[in-house]
Enzyme design. Sequence first.
Site, PDB file in Angstrom:
ATOM      1  N   TYR B  51       0.851  -1.199   0.000  1.00 11.38           N
ATOM      2  CA  TYR B  51       0.000   0.000   0.000  1.00 11.38           C
ATOM      3  C   TYR B  51       0.880   1.239   0.000  1.00 11.38           C
ATOM      4  O   TYR B  51       1.877   1.304   0.714  1.00 11.38           O
ATOM      5  CB  TYR B  51      -0.912  -0.003   1.232  1.00 11.38           C
ATOM      6  CG  TYR B  51      -2.040  -1.010   1.150  1.00 11.38           C
ATOM      7  CD1 TYR B  51      -3.295  -0.643   0.693  1.00 11.38           C
ATOM      8  CD2 TYR B  51      -1.847  -2.336   1.530  1.00 11.38           C
ATOM      9  CE1 TYR B  51      -4.341  -1.547   0.625  1.00 11.38           C
ATOM     10  CE2 TYR B  51      -2.887  -3.258   1.458  1.00 11.38           C
ATOM     11  CZ  TYR B  51      -4.136  -2.854   1.004  1.00 11.38           C
ATOM     12  OH  TYR B  51      -5.165  -3.752   0.935  1.00 11.38           O
ATOM     13  N   GLU B  52       0.502   2.242  -0.781  1.00 15.86           N
ATOM     14  CA  GLU B  52       1.372   3.399  -0.997  1.00 15.86           C
ATOM     15  C   GLU B  52       1.646   4.194   0.273  1.00 15.86           C
ATOM     16  O   GLU B  52       2.599   4.962   0.332  1.00 15.86           O
ATOM     17  CB  GLU B  52       0.790   4.321  -2.075  1.00 15.86           C
ATOM     18  CG  GLU B  52      -0.514   4.977  -1.676  1.00 15.86           C
ATOM     19  CD  GLU B  52      -1.200   5.660  -2.856  1.00 15.86           C
ATOM     20  OE1 GLU B  52      -0.805   5.421  -3.996  1.00 15.86           O
ATOM     21  OE2 GLU B  52      -2.148   6.419  -2.614  1.00 15.86           O
ATOM     22  N   SER B  53       0.833   3.991   1.299  1.00 16.86           N
ATOM     23  CA  SER B  53       1.072   4.686   2.563  1.00 16.86           C
ATOM     24  C   SER B  53       2.356   4.218   3.228  1.00 16.86           C
ATOM     25  O   SER B  53       2.798   4.824   4.199  1.00 16.86           O
ATOM     26  CB  SER B  53      -0.117   4.468   3.495  1.00 16.86           C
ATOM     27  OG  SER B  53      -0.375   3.085   3.625  1.00 16.86           O
ATOM     28  N   GLY B  54       2.948   3.129   2.765  1.00 17.87           N
ATOM     29  CA  GLY B  54       4.226   2.687   3.327  1.00 17.87           C
ATOM     30  C   GLY B  54       4.249   1.253   3.819  1.00 17.87           C
ATOM     31  O   GLY B  54       5.261   0.788   4.322  1.00 17.87           O
TER      32      GLY B  54
END
Lengths: 272, 250
Positions: B51-54
Site C-alpha cells: 500500500y502506498e502509505s508505506g
Amino acid sequence: MADIRTLPEAVAELIHDGDCVAMEGFTHLIPFAAAHEIIRQGITDLTLVRMTPDVIYDQLIGTGLVKKLIFSWGGNPGVGSLHRFRDAVENGWPRPLELDEHSHAGMANRYVAGASGLPFAVLRGYRGTDLASRTDTVATVTCPFTGEELAAVKAINPDVTVIHAQQADREGNVQLWGLTGVQKEAALAARRVLVTVEEIVDELTPSPGGVVLPGWVVTAVARVPGGAHPSYAAGYSVRDNDFYQAWDPISRDREKFTAWIREHILTGAAAR
Amino acid sequence: MSDWTSDELMTVNAARALAGVRKTCFVGIGLPSAAANLARRTVRPDLVLIYESGALGAKPTRLPLSIGDGELADTADAVVSVPEMFNYWLQAGRIDVGFLGAAQVDRFANINTTLVDRGPDRPPGRLPGAGGAPEIAASCGEVLIVLRHSTRNFVDRLDFVTSVGHGGGPDDRGRLGLRGRGPVAVITDLGVMRPDPGTAELVLTDLHPGATVEQARAATGWPLKTAADVAVTAPPTDAELAALRALKAA
C-alpha cells in the site's frame, strides 16, 4: 532546542497570512488540531501543500483561507469526494483555488529535494500524462551518464511545516512511529517546523521504525493530546472512520459546512 | 437466478486475475483492495500486498477503509516512508503487478482520475487526481484495472490522461520509456477485456455468467471488439463468496 508552547501561541508565532504551509501525515498523524487553530485565528491567503489534502484541507479551503493548493490526491479516503475542495475548484466558492497538481511520486520527490537543499529532484514519472502540461514545476532533464530522459520536479520549501507526532521530550526532540509518510522530508524542507504531540515525556524511548527529529530542527512543540483526530496516532488512538463517513453529508452543503465549523471549531470547548 | 451481486462477480473475478502473479501487488484503495485481499484468502494466499502509505506485505484481517489504516502498518512485514516506497520499491521495478481503479478508461486502457467534462455550460467535474497511479501504471511489471462497466466509465476519449495504459497503440509504452508491460486486463461487472496483442486495443475476451456481448457493447463508449471465442467465467464458488462476505463484514 525547540520551544514548548501552547498551540494558539505556536500557531500565532509560526504561521502568518500568505505563508506556504505543509501539514503532512499520510492518513496517520494528520495535524487536525493545528488546522483548527489556524481557522480560529483566521490566518489567510495560504498556499497549502499536502500529498493527500483530505478532510483537513477541505475544512481550511471551505473557510476561505486558502488561495493555492499544491497536491497529488484530493479525496476523502475510502469515502469519496472532498466537496469543499470541489466547490472551490468548480465554482470558486468561497474563493477561487489555484492548483499545482502532481503525482504522489512527484510530490514525495519535491519534498526530498527541499529537504536535501537541492533545486529539483529527478524521477521516472509523468511520461505521457497530461499532468506535466498543466504545471510549471515539472520539466524534463537528460541524464548526463546514460542520456535517458527523466522528469525533474521543483523542490518544495514551505515557510512552515506542521506535523503531529506521538512524543516529544522537554528539549523538544520529537519521535513519531507507524506510517510516517513524508513527514521527515516535509519538516526538513521547511523554514519553520511546528510539531503537535500526544504527550511530552522525560525521555524518548526508541521505537522500532521510529523517526526522530532532533529538537534543533524543530521550531516549536505543542502538547495536543488527540490532536490528530479524526485521523489517529498509533499507540494512542484509532482512526475515527465514522467521522470520515459523516464528513461527506456535512461537507456537501455550504450552509451545513459553515454551521459545522462555527459549532465545532469556532465556538464551544474546542475554541477554549 | 444467481445469488450474488454484480459487484461480487466483479470482485471475485478481479481476485482470480491475481492467481498467476509472481509475488507482489501494489494495491489501490476500494475495489482493487477488496480484490487483492480476497485473493489472499482464495487463489493466492502468499500474495504480498503493498500500500502506498508505506506498508510492505500488509495482511489486514478486515478491509481497510483507507490506504493508511493502522491495521496495514500493524500487520506489515516492513513499514517504509512514502519517498522510499515510490523511489526504492516502485520506481526500481520491484513490484510485479499494480491494481488500479479509475473514473474513465479508454480503448487503450489509459486512465483518467483527474477531471470530467460536463458539457459547455458547466465547469469540469473535479475528481481526486493522480495519487500514485501514474507511476504505478508506468513501473509495475503489469497492471490490472477493475471498474464497473458503463458508457460513463468506458469512454471513446478521455477528458484527461492521468495514467498511461497503452497510449495510442502497441509501441507507445516503449516510446515513452515506460518499463512495465502496462494493463493486461480490465475486469468489470460484465466481463473481462484484454489488450489485443497486435493493436493494444481492449477486446472483450470473457463474459460473466448471465452477461451478453450486447450488454457489454451497450456499456462501452467505443465500438467494442470481441475475441473470436468469448469465454464465460466460472460462477463464483461458495468459498469465494463466503470469503468476500466475511471480509466485508469484518
